[in-house]
Design a protein around this motif. Structure first.
Motif, PDB file in Angstrom:
ATOM      1  N   ASN A 143      37.214  41.020  24.038  1.00 20.30           N
ATOM      2  CA  ASN A 143      37.676  40.177  25.145  1.00 20.30           C
ATOM      3  C   ASN A 143      38.934  40.816  25.736  1.00 20.30           C
ATOM      4  O   ASN A 143      40.046  40.570  25.282  1.00 20.30           O
ATOM      5  N   VAL A 144      38.743  41.650  26.755  1.00 17.56           N
ATOM      6  CA  VAL A 144      39.834  42.508  27.205  1.00 17.56           C
ATOM      7  C   VAL A 144      40.348  42.147  28.595  1.00 17.56           C
ATOM      8  O   VAL A 144      40.952  42.979  29.264  1.00 17.56           O
ATOM      9  N   ASP A 145      40.162  40.914  29.033  1.00 19.60           N
ATOM     10  CA  ASP A 145      40.744  40.485  30.313  1.00 19.60           C
ATOM     11  C   ASP A 145      42.265  40.465  30.152  1.00 19.60           C
ATOM     12  O   ASP A 145      42.807  39.638  29.423  1.00 19.60           O
ATOM     13  N   PRO A 146      42.979  41.363  30.817  1.00 24.79           N
ATOM     14  CA  PRO A 146      44.429  41.478  30.574  1.00 24.79           C
ATOM     15  C   PRO A 146      45.229  40.274  31.033  1.00 24.79           C
ATOM     16  O   PRO A 146      46.394  40.131  30.655  1.00 24.79           O
ATOM     17  N   HIS A 147      44.610  39.402  31.842  1.00 21.87           N
ATOM     18  CA  HIS A 147      45.321  38.192  32.261  1.00 21.87           C
ATOM     19  C   HIS A 147      45.503  37.221  31.093  1.00 21.87           C
ATOM     20  O   HIS A 147      46.383  36.348  31.157  1.00 21.87           O
ATOM     21  N   ASP A 148      44.688  37.354  30.049  1.00 19.65           N
ATOM     22  CA  ASP A 148      44.757  36.407  28.933  1.00 19.65           C
ATOM     23  C   ASP A 148      46.031  36.558  28.123  1.00 19.65           C
ATOM     24  O   ASP A 148      46.685  35.569  27.802  1.00 19.65           O
ATOM     25  N   LEU A 149      46.391  37.799  27.760  1.00 20.77           N
ATOM     26  CA  LEU A 149      47.522  38.002  26.854  1.00 20.77           C
ATOM     27  C   LEU A 149      48.529  39.028  27.358  1.00 20.77           C
ATOM     28  O   LEU A 149      49.742  38.833  27.208  1.00 20.77           O
ATOM     29  N   ILE A 150      48.050  40.119  27.945  1.00 23.76           N
ATOM     30  CA  ILE A 150      48.990  41.152  28.381  1.00 23.76           C
ATOM     31  C   ILE A 150      49.880  40.630  29.509  1.00 23.76           C
ATOM     32  O   ILE A 150      51.108  40.803  29.473  1.00 23.76           O
ATOM     33  N   GLU A 151      49.281  39.974  30.485  1.00 24.12           N
ATOM     34  CA  GLU A 151      50.082  39.486  31.618  1.00 24.12           C
ATOM     35  C   GLU A 151      51.151  38.476  31.183  1.00 24.12           C
ATOM     36  O   GLU A 151      52.325  38.626  31.557  1.00 24.12           O
ATOM     37  N   PRO A 152      50.822  37.428  30.402  1.00 28.90           N
ATOM     38  CA  PRO A 152      51.892  36.515  29.973  1.00 28.90           C
ATOM     39  C   PRO A 152      52.916  37.177  29.049  1.00 28.90           C
ATOM     40  O   PRO A 152      54.085  36.780  29.041  1.00 28.90           O
ATOM     41  N   SER A 153      52.509  38.194  28.291  1.00 29.03           N
ATOM     42  CA  SER A 153      53.480  38.921  27.457  1.00 29.03           C
ATOM     43  C   SER A 153      54.466  39.673  28.330  1.00 29.03           C
ATOM     44  O   SER A 153      55.675  39.709  28.044  1.00 29.03           O
ATOM     45  N   PHE A 154      53.972  40.273  29.405  1.00 27.86           N
ATOM     46  CA  PHE A 154      54.872  40.952  30.346  1.00 27.86           C
ATOM     47  C   PHE A 154      55.829  39.950  30.992  1.00 27.86           C
ATOM     48  O   PHE A 154      57.024  40.224  31.156  1.00 27.86           O
ATOM     49  N   ALA A 155      55.295  38.777  31.358  1.00 29.49           N
ATOM     50  CA  ALA A 155      56.143  37.758  31.983  1.00 29.49           C
ATOM     51  C   ALA A 155      57.201  37.255  31.016  1.00 29.49           C
ATOM     52  O   ALA A 155      58.344  36.981  31.396  1.00 29.49           O
ATOM     53  N   ALA A 156      56.840  37.138  29.741  1.00 31.60           N
ATOM     54  CA  ALA A 156      57.770  36.615  28.736  1.00 31.60           C
ATOM     55  C   ALA A 156      58.844  37.613  28.365  1.00 31.60           C
ATOM     56  O   ALA A 156      60.018  37.250  28.167  1.00 31.60           O
ATOM     57  N   LEU A 157      58.495  38.893  28.284  1.00 31.82           N
ATOM     58  CA  LEU A 157      59.375  39.882  27.667  1.00 31.82           C
ATOM     59  C   LEU A 157      59.802  40.993  28.613  1.00 31.82           C
ATOM     60  O   LEU A 157      60.511  41.919  28.211  1.00 31.82           O
TER      61      LEU A 157
END
Length: 428
Positions: A268-282
């Motif tokens: 499940n590699v949709d980057p909006h799921d985890l990568i995008e919020p991680s970038f927003a957080a950190l």
């Protein structure tokens, strides 16, 4: 020396550990054939193994499952789990067994060693009257009277009320999985086998030997653990290879801030799921973020990365893991074990399939934070990062698990346990 058939479901996350198992059997001098999807045949032929590809069983692209299994389209969470089990794993069982039985007729094997979701191996074992070894490449899903159902990502409850909750959930899960149980019965008929009274949860595990990846320290205590289960640690360990480091690797080598890796694995590699919020957080924190897309041919994201982030399709873990402070992951078991083996605490966003279970176990072991969703909000990720920064127990517990994992030699232990099984059988 033994003739070994290794059955591998054609997913990257299944293939990688079973490549290590195949390599160990070959190194020990055994004859090895491998039954898997065509996309992964080269991974085994490179080792010197002979490959039998899915033929009657419908070969598929793991990145587009609905193209082969339309019933999976648009499903998430528990609904995806149930649909995956029924259509992808169970309803392909008779055809997998037919492929394997044909391979056995051409050249018999002494034992079939299969990843824990290859129900075709179970059916083929019956058709050929040969021993079957399960290699559990995800946390154990064997049900227990002491635990909640293994697909819900719940830790064992405490007290009388909690035990009643778990009992009720076990009953509800049985009702929800009736369709899958019927599918298993139908696949037995299609395979030419008589009906049995085996509960579906036990249809995926060998009655003789289960080699479970991981360690007992990541397994919930239970009074009824099957006696054929042995823990073997990691099946894949990062090792030096010729994979090219990304062009920005010098930024990693010179970094003095904490380095965090964000990964959604390879399914499940949709980057909006985890990568995008991680970038927003950190993105504004004093850290270096390294994100992998999970696709070797996709090294870019559909959104702008913050200045403190670097992106690649894959990053060689033998180079990356020793430099990491924290891994942010959607909960793939192989990646989680790789991080824990280095004493790296985790932030886990387990959304579906087996990942909520992995997230719950990591949190239960005190080695990370369970975000309880596959699509976390940035504030939840930031809060988890601050927890790991300020509470040393997470890193201490990750170190404890690293020591437990270091005591094992996974693939070689699978070989040793399998050969011991064959020896016991021959002496009867």
């Amino acid at each position: 020396m033994a003739e070994v058939m290794i059955a591998v479901m054609p997913f990257h996350g299944h293939v990688a550990p079973m490549v290590a198992v195949a390599e160990a059997f070959l190194a020990a001098g055994h004859g090895v054939r491998v039954y898997t999807g065509g996309a992964f045949a080269h991974r085994f032929t490179m080792l010197g193994a002979r490959v039998v590809t899915w033929a009657r069983a419908p070969d598929f692209d793991e990145h587009d499952l609905p193209a082969t299994f339309p019933a999976l389209r648009g499903r998430k969470g528990p609904r995806q789990m149930l649909a995956n089990v029924e259509h992808l794993f169970v309803r392909t069982g008779a055809d997998q067994a037919a492929d394997l039985a044909h391979a056995y007729a051409v050249e018999p094997w002494d034992v079939i060693v299969a990843d824990g979701l290859s129900i075709g191996a179970h059916l083929a074992s019956e058709l050929t009257a040969t021993p079957w070894v399960t290699v559990s490449i995800v946390p154990l899903t064997i049900p227990s009277r002491d635990l909640p159902p293994p697909i819900l990502g719940l830790q064992p409850a405490k007290g009388i009320i909690g035990r009643l909750r778990d009992r009720a959930l076990r009953g509800l899960t049985g009702v929800a999985s009736r369709g899958i149980q019927r599918a298993y019965a139908e696949e037995r008929t299609r395979a030419g086998l008589p009906p049995d009274d085996l509960a579906l949860e036990h249809a995926f595990i060998s009655p003789d030997l289960v080699c479970a990846s991981g360690v007992a320290e990541l397994e919930y205590p239970r009074s009824d653990l099957a006696t054929q289960v042995v823990f073997v640690g990691e099946l894949t360990r990062p090792r030096a290879n010729d994979a090219a480091l990304p062009s920005w690797w010098t930024d990693v080598e010179s970094c003095v801030d904490p380095i965090l890796h964000v990964t959604q694995g390879t399914l499940n590699v949709d980057p909006h799921d985890l990568i995008e919020p991680s970038f927003a957080a950190l993105g504004r924190q004093r850290v270096l973020l390294i994100a992998s897309t999970g696709r070797a041919d996709v090294a870019e994201l559909p959104f702008t990365a913050p200045p403190n982030a670097r992106v690649a399709g894959f990053v060689p873990y033998d180079s990356l893991l020793p430099r990491l402070d924290v891994m942010i992951t959607n909960g793939g078991w192989g990646g989680a074990l790789a991080a824990l083996a280095q004493g790296i605490p985790l932030i886990v966003a387990g959304g579906d399939v087996d990942k909520p279970e992995i997230a719950a176990r990591v949190a239960w072991a005190g080695a990370g934070v369970n975000l309880r969703t596959g699509r976390p909000r940035p504030r939840a990720i930031l809060r988890a990062w601050r927890q790991l920064q300020t509470d040393d127990s997470y890193r201490a517990n990750a170190g404890r698990l690293a020591a437990a994992l270091a005591a094992h030699d996974g693939p070689n232990e699978v070989v040793e346990h399998t050969m011991a099984l064959l020896t016991r059988n021959s002496s009867r």
